[in-house]
Scaffold this motif. Structure first.
Motif, PDB file in Angstrom:
ATOM      1  N   LYS A  53       0.835  -1.210   0.000  1.00 40.37           N
ATOM      2  CA  LYS A  53       0.000   0.000   0.000  1.00 40.37           C
ATOM      3  C   LYS A  53       0.864   1.252   0.000  1.00 40.37           C
ATOM      4  O   LYS A  53       0.579   2.207  -0.730  1.00 40.37           O
ATOM      5  CB  LYS A  53      -0.909   0.030   1.236  1.00 40.37           C
ATOM      6  N   ALA A  54       1.912   1.259   0.823  1.00 37.22           N
ATOM      7  CA  ALA A  54       2.800   2.419   0.889  1.00 37.22           C
ATOM      8  C   ALA A  54       3.499   2.636  -0.450  1.00 37.22           C
ATOM      9  O   ALA A  54       3.670   3.774  -0.893  1.00 37.22           O
ATOM     10  CB  ALA A  54       3.831   2.234   2.004  1.00 37.22           C
ATOM     11  N   ARG A  55       3.877   1.553  -1.090  1.00 38.24           N
ATOM     12  CA  ARG A  55       4.533   1.649  -2.398  1.00 38.24           C
ATOM     13  C   ARG A  55       3.581   2.242  -3.445  1.00 38.24           C
ATOM     14  O   ARG A  55       3.975   3.098  -4.251  1.00 38.24           O
ATOM     15  CB  ARG A  55       4.999   0.264  -2.824  1.00 38.24           C
ATOM     16  N   ARG A  56       2.316   1.806  -3.418  1.00 35.12           N
ATOM     17  CA  ARG A  56       1.322   2.359  -4.354  1.00 35.12           C
ATOM     18  C   ARG A  56       1.080   3.844  -4.089  1.00 35.12           C
ATOM     19  O   ARG A  56       0.984   4.637  -5.034  1.00 35.12           O
ATOM     20  CB  ARG A  56       0.006   1.588  -4.260  1.00 35.12           C
ATOM     21  N   ARG A  57       1.009   4.225  -2.804  1.00 34.66           N
ATOM     22  CA  ARG A  57       0.819   5.644  -2.471  1.00 34.66           C
ATOM     23  C   ARG A  57       2.002   6.469  -2.965  1.00 34.66           C
ATOM     24  O   ARG A  57       1.816   7.564  -3.510  1.00 34.66           O
ATOM     25  CB  ARG A  57       0.672   5.828  -0.953  1.00 34.66           C
ATOM     26  N   GLY A  58       3.211   5.952  -2.793  1.00 28.19           N
ATOM     27  CA  GLY A  58       4.400   6.660  -3.251  1.00 28.19           C
ATOM     28  C   GLY A  58       4.427   6.814  -4.754  1.00 28.19           C
ATOM     29  O   GLY A  58       4.752   7.885  -5.277  1.00 28.19           O
ATOM     30  N   ARG A  59       4.073   5.741  -5.451  1.00 27.78           N
ATOM     31  CA  ARG A  59       4.055   5.790  -6.917  1.00 27.78           C
ATOM     32  C   ARG A  59       3.015   6.808  -7.403  1.00 27.78           C
ATOM     33  O   ARG A  59       3.277   7.599  -8.311  1.00 27.78           O
ATOM     34  CB  ARG A  59       3.745   4.407  -7.483  1.00 27.78           C
ATOM     35  N   LYS A  60       1.852   6.795  -6.764  1.00 23.78           N
ATOM     36  CA  LYS A  60       0.787   7.734  -7.146  1.00 23.78           C
ATOM     37  C   LYS A  60       1.233   9.176  -6.901  1.00 23.78           C
ATOM     38  O   LYS A  60       0.995  10.054  -7.730  1.00 23.78           O
ATOM     39  CB  LYS A  60      -0.482   7.432  -6.354  1.00 23.78           C
ATOM     40  N   ALA A  61       1.901   9.429  -5.773  1.00 24.51           N
ATOM     41  CA  ALA A  61       2.388  10.776  -5.471  1.00 24.51           C
ATOM     42  C   ALA A  61       3.428  11.229  -6.491  1.00 24.51           C
ATOM     43  O   ALA A  61       3.407  12.388  -6.928  1.00 24.51           O
ATOM     44  CB  ALA A  61       2.967  10.815  -4.059  1.00 24.51           C
ATOM     45  N   LEU A  62       4.329  10.334  -6.892  1.00 25.66           N
ATOM     46  CA  LEU A  62       5.338  10.690  -7.898  1.00 25.66           C
ATOM     47  C   LEU A  62       4.702  10.982  -9.252  1.00 25.66           C
ATOM     48  O   LEU A  62       5.115  11.914  -9.955  1.00 25.66           O
ATOM     49  CB  LEU A  62       6.372   9.576  -8.036  1.00 25.66           C
ATOM     50  N   GLU A  63       3.700  10.194  -9.622  1.00 26.29           N
ATOM     51  CA  GLU A  63       3.008  10.438 -10.886  1.00 26.29           C
ATOM     52  C   GLU A  63       2.310  11.788 -10.870  1.00 26.29           C
ATOM     53  O   GLU A  63       2.348  12.527 -11.857  1.00 26.29           O
ATOM     54  CB  GLU A  63       2.012   9.311 -11.165  1.00 26.29           C
ATOM     55  N   GLU A  64       1.696  12.123  -9.745  1.00 28.30           N
ATOM     56  CA  GLU A  64       1.024  13.419  -9.612  1.00 28.30           C
ATOM     57  C   GLU A  64       2.028  14.561  -9.676  1.00 28.30           C
ATOM     58  O   GLU A  64       1.795  15.573 -10.342  1.00 28.30           O
ATOM     59  CB  GLU A  64       0.241  13.466  -8.292  1.00 28.30           C
ATOM     60  N   GLU A  68       2.008  17.480 -12.536  1.00 33.40           N
ATOM     61  CA  GLU A  68       1.937  18.903 -12.200  1.00 33.40           C
ATOM     62  C   GLU A  68       3.172  19.649 -12.700  1.00 33.40           C
ATOM     63  O   GLU A  68       3.067  20.782 -13.172  1.00 33.40           O
ATOM     64  CB  GLU A  68       1.769  19.082 -10.695  1.00 33.40           C
ATOM     65  N   SER A  69       4.335  19.016 -12.634  1.00 30.05           N
ATOM     66  CA  SER A  69       5.565  19.645 -13.123  1.00 30.05           C
ATOM     67  C   SER A  69       5.487  19.897 -14.618  1.00 30.05           C
ATOM     68  O   SER A  69       5.916  20.942 -15.106  1.00 30.05           O
ATOM     69  CB  SER A  69       6.770  18.759 -12.807  1.00 30.05           C
ATOM     70  N   GLN A  70       4.925  18.948 -15.346  1.00 29.36           N
ATOM     71  CA  GLN A  70       4.777  19.116 -16.789  1.00 29.36           C
ATOM     72  C   GLN A  70       3.759  20.206 -17.107  1.00 29.36           C
ATOM     73  O   GLN A  70       3.961  20.999 -18.025  1.00 29.36           O
ATOM     74  CB  GLN A  70       4.373  17.796 -17.436  1.00 29.36           C
TER      75      GLN A  70
END
Length: 79
Positions: A53-64, A68-70
């Motif tokens: 679950k923590a890994r999925r949350r981290g991946r989702k945060a990085l994708e977001e 946003e950076s783009q």
């Protein structure tokens, strides 16, 4: 059957501090049992579930963050 893990073993699995593992237990985010000596143990399936679950949350945060950076042009070529 899921094997019991010590706080130290969970710490290694999650790559966090023992204090953080105890906080997760106290906050109800990681299920644990107390033995007669007052030592926490966590079922390996629960520890692995939390890790995923923590890994999925981290991946989702990085994708977001990347999205946003783009959108703001952070990666646009400098002219």
């Amino acid at each position: 059957m899921s094997q019991p893990m010590t706080v130290a073993e969970v710490t290694a699995l999650l790559n966090v501090t023992p204090k953080y593992v105890v906080k997760l237990i106290r906050d109800g985010k990681l299920r644990a049992s107390l033995d007669a000596n007052g030592t926490h143990t966590v079922a390996s399936k629960d520890a692995e579930g939390y890790r995923l679950k923590a890994r999925r949350r981290g991946r989702k945060a990085l994708e977001e963050l990347a999205r946003e950076s783009q959108e703001v042009g952070l990666y646009d070529e400098q002219r």
